[in-house]
Motif scaffolding. Structure first.
Motif, mmCIF file in Angstrom:
data_model
loop_
_atom_site.group_PDB
_atom_site.id
_atom_site.type_symbol
_atom_site.label_atom_id
_atom_site.label_comp_id
_atom_site.label_asym_id
_atom_site.label_seq_id
_atom_site.Cartn_x
_atom_site.Cartn_y
_atom_site.Cartn_z
ATOM 1 N N GLU A 26 -9.928 6.800 -4.845
ATOM 2 C CA GLU A 26 -9.724 6.385 -3.458
ATOM 3 C C GLU A 26 -8.255 6.547 -3.078
ATOM 4 O O GLU A 26 -7.933 6.970 -1.964
ATOM 5 C CB GLU A 26 -10.161 4.928 -3.298
ATOM 6 N N LEU A 27 -7.372 6.245 -4.010
ATOM 7 C CA LEU A 27 -5.934 6.391 -3.731
ATOM 8 C C LEU A 27 -5.579 7.865 -3.516
ATOM 9 O O LEU A 27 -4.813 8.206 -2.605
ATOM 10 C CB LEU A 27 -5.127 5.796 -4.889
ATOM 11 N N ALA B 107 -6.570 8.858 -0.154
ATOM 12 C CA ALA B 107 -5.654 8.267 0.829
ATOM 13 C C ALA B 107 -4.371 9.091 0.926
ATOM 14 O O ALA B 107 -3.812 9.278 2.015
ATOM 15 C CB ALA B 107 -5.338 6.816 0.458
ATOM 16 N N PHE C 263 -6.936 -0.651 -3.230
ATOM 17 C CA PHE C 263 -7.777 0.520 -3.539
ATOM 18 C C PHE C 263 -8.824 0.121 -4.565
ATOM 19 O O PHE C 263 -8.541 -0.675 -5.463
ATOM 20 C CB PHE C 263 -6.920 1.655 -4.112
ATOM 21 N N ARG D 192 0.829 -1.202 0.000
ATOM 22 C CA ARG D 192 0.000 0.000 0.000
ATOM 23 C C ARG D 192 0.872 1.264 0.000
ATOM 24 O O ARG D 192 0.645 2.188 -0.767
ATOM 25 C CB ARG D 192 -0.904 -0.037 1.241
#
Lengths: 206, 206
Positions: free
Chosen positions: B54-55, B58, B49, B10
């Motif tokens: 969404e990434l 984040a 993800f 991640r």
């Protein structure tokens, strides 16, 4: 006739490209997509622009010319009238000429593009110097009508006003609930960068 | 071990994505390009993800957490020391924690994305409220150490400071020759939004 048709084609390409850039983002847009939106062939595109970069810069030049023309008209209109609230006046001018949402998106795309391509940044800087000169003139005139004189050069004040307008617009993208920071900031800057004219005015605060 | 490897994957995806976004632009980046830069398969991406959106969020959460942690540490450090020049102090904090060039690019990409997707803007707004609260606390503390009290709420002052920092950074993209507008603006805002504390201080100027 050919010249007229050519100008129309160019205008339609600029208009269509602005829409596609706002919708999709400059970096995600292809020449083909602009042609499709404008209803033209690639040949029509390349007889007017050598690249999307050149088209984006043409959009900036077009927009700045419109803003400068609008500021020129505003300058003439305020000549005979007094300005009672300098912040309200400057705020209104700014909103009328600079706060257009679509332009803000394009300008942000442009900023990113300029950041990645210094040659683009250099060309944009030239356009902005002219804009700053006109905005500075306008604010200096308005301050005079409000009985205040500048404590910094008009272009420096224009740079500060443009920075805070761009900053508060930028912040509004990131937080739609943002309140009227722009008005408070504008008051702070105008109070700091001007003083009451005449012998009774306070000393320059700098 | 699996959990640790997952966290590493991640972290590497976040790092690689930030680089590709800065290089190419968020709108022009595909999941495949992020995977290639990170040296992972699409499967690795989608097990972490659900999308590039969404990434990106984040990345914001990660960055804000780092800034808030840094501000917390700065808050503790100033407790015992006096602050002689409030503008210099706030300017230094801002530069240390907010003026990183790569983050500015990502933040600008994020602003454009949020403008096009209100649900993204809503999530960003939550992160920013926390950031504003910490920045407000820090400035209120620093003002106290400099013998000044605020004339507006700390979050409102933080909003103004963030707006002008973001505005002057934005302007610097468009005009690399931009001078030290940020310092002049910061002085104007801090003078307007604070006053000397104690019975000898001037009346609140609002």
């Amino acid at each position: 006739m050919a010249t007229r048709r050519r100008a129309d084609t160019r205008a339609r390409l600029l208009e269509a490209a602005a829409e596609v850039f706002v919708e999709r983002g400059f970096g995600a847009t292809s020449v083909e997509q602009v042609c499709e939106a404008a209803g033209f062939t690639r040949g029509a595109f390349y007889s007017n622009f050598s690249s999307l970069d050149e088209l984006l810069l043409a959009l900036v030049a077009q927009r700045h010319a419109a803003v400068v023309a609008g500021l020129g008209a505003a300058l003439e209109q305020i000549e005979p009238a007094p300005v009672e609230d300098l912040t309200a006046f400057v705020g209104e001018i700014v909103r009328a000429h600079l706060a257009d949402r679509r332009w803000q998106v394009l300008q942000t795309e442009l900023a990113l593009h300029a950041l990645r391509h210094p040659a683009v940044a250099e060309q944009v800087a030239e356009h902005r110097a002219d804009l700053r000169r006109r905005v500075g003139e306008l604010i200096a005139h308005a301050a005079g009508r409000a009985g205040r004189s500048l404590t910094v050069g008009p272009e420096e004040l224009a740079r500060a006003v443009l920075a805070l307008v761009e900053g508060t617009r930028f912040q509004t993208y990131l937080d739609p609930a943002a309140t009227r920071t722009d008005r408070l900031l504008l008051t702070a800057v105008l109070e700091q960068y001007t003083r009451a004219a005449g012998p009774d005015g306070p000393a320059v605060r700098r």
